[in-house]
Design a protein around this motif. Structure first.
Motif, short mmCIF file in Angstrom:
data_model
loop_
_atom_site.label_atom_id
_atom_site.label_comp_id
_atom_site.label_asym_id
_atom_site.label_seq_id
_atom_site.Cartn_x
_atom_site.Cartn_y
_atom_site.Cartn_z
N UNK A 2 9.69 7.30 69.51
CA UNK A 2 9.84 5.87 69.71
C UNK A 2 11.30 5.47 69.77
N UNK A 3 11.58 4.46 70.57
CA UNK A 3 12.94 3.93 70.67
C UNK A 3 13.10 2.66 69.84
N UNK A 4 12.10 2.33 69.06
CA UNK A 4 12.15 1.11 68.25
C UNK A 4 13.21 1.21 67.17
N UNK A 5 13.89 0.08 66.99
CA UNK A 5 14.87 -0.05 65.90
C UNK A 5 14.61 -1.40 65.24
N UNK A 6 15.18 -1.60 64.08
CA UNK A 6 15.03 -2.88 63.40
C UNK A 6 15.54 -4.01 64.30
N UNK A 7 16.60 -3.75 65.04
CA UNK A 7 17.20 -4.78 65.88
C UNK A 7 16.35 -5.15 67.09
N UNK A 81 13.10 -6.44 54.53
CA UNK A 81 11.87 -5.73 54.16
C UNK A 81 10.82 -5.76 55.27
N UNK A 82 10.60 -6.92 55.88
CA UNK A 82 9.60 -7.03 56.94
C UNK A 82 9.91 -6.14 58.12
N UNK A 83 11.10 -6.26 58.72
CA UNK A 83 11.44 -5.39 59.85
C UNK A 83 11.48 -3.91 59.48
N UNK A 84 12.02 -3.59 58.32
CA UNK A 84 12.07 -2.18 57.89
C UNK A 84 10.67 -1.61 57.71
N UNK A 85 9.76 -2.41 57.19
CA UNK A 85 8.38 -1.98 57.01
C UNK A 85 7.69 -1.79 58.34
N UNK A 86 7.94 -2.69 59.29
CA UNK A 86 7.35 -2.55 60.62
C UNK A 86 7.83 -1.26 61.28
#
Length: 150
Positions: A2-7, A81-86
């Motif tokens: 995956x290329x997903x990041x928190x940003x 916390x929300x973005x890191x958890x996602x």
């Protein structure tokens, strides 16, 4: 991989989520990752999966939610916390799928198309400003706990 990041995680507005809840749109799960700050209210129908439980609960969460269309993560402000958890959920889902632990073997693009993972803009702090007193959208709301605290 995956290329997903928190940003670059997609966001959902409180207004859009409220509309989905009001219309009882199927296939949506809301994951509230707040710890002790969960006290004082939460979005109707959400699951509280505190961040300190993620080490052992994330695989269970991925299995439980594998047939949902959209997973919405949030914390108090949806900044950490929300973005890191996602992101952690996405990575665990990818790992489990690659190992055949979800009963499916798909490449990353197929998995990402099958289930959207988003973060609630502004978290519960912003949500409660707009919908805290709305019992169709929020449960257990204690206004005094939120006054001037965020």
């Amino acid at each position: 991989m995956s290329t997903a990041t928190v940003a670059n995680l997609p966001r959902i507005s409180g207004e859009k989520l409220a509309n989905l809840i009001r219309t009882k749109t199927p296939g949506i799960s809301i994951i509230d990752v707040r710890d002790s700050d969960y006290v004082g209210g939460h979005i109707l129908g959400c699951q509280n999966v505190p961040t300190h439980t993620h080490d052992h609960r994330m695989p269970e969460l991925v299995r439980t939610l594998r047939n949902q269309d959209t997973i919405v993560f949030h914390c108090a402000l949806s900044q950490q916390r929300g973005p890191s958890s996602a992101l952690r959920y996405l990575r665990e889902r990818e790992r489990m799928s690659a190992r055949g632990e979800l009963g499916i073997r798909e490449d990353v693009e197929d998995i990402e198309k099958a289930q959207k993972v988003v973060v609630l803009e502004g978290g519960f702090a912003k949500w409660q400003e707009a919908y805290g007193s709305d019992t169709e959208l929020t449960e257990g709301y204690v206004k005094d706990l939120w006054d001037e605290s965020w």
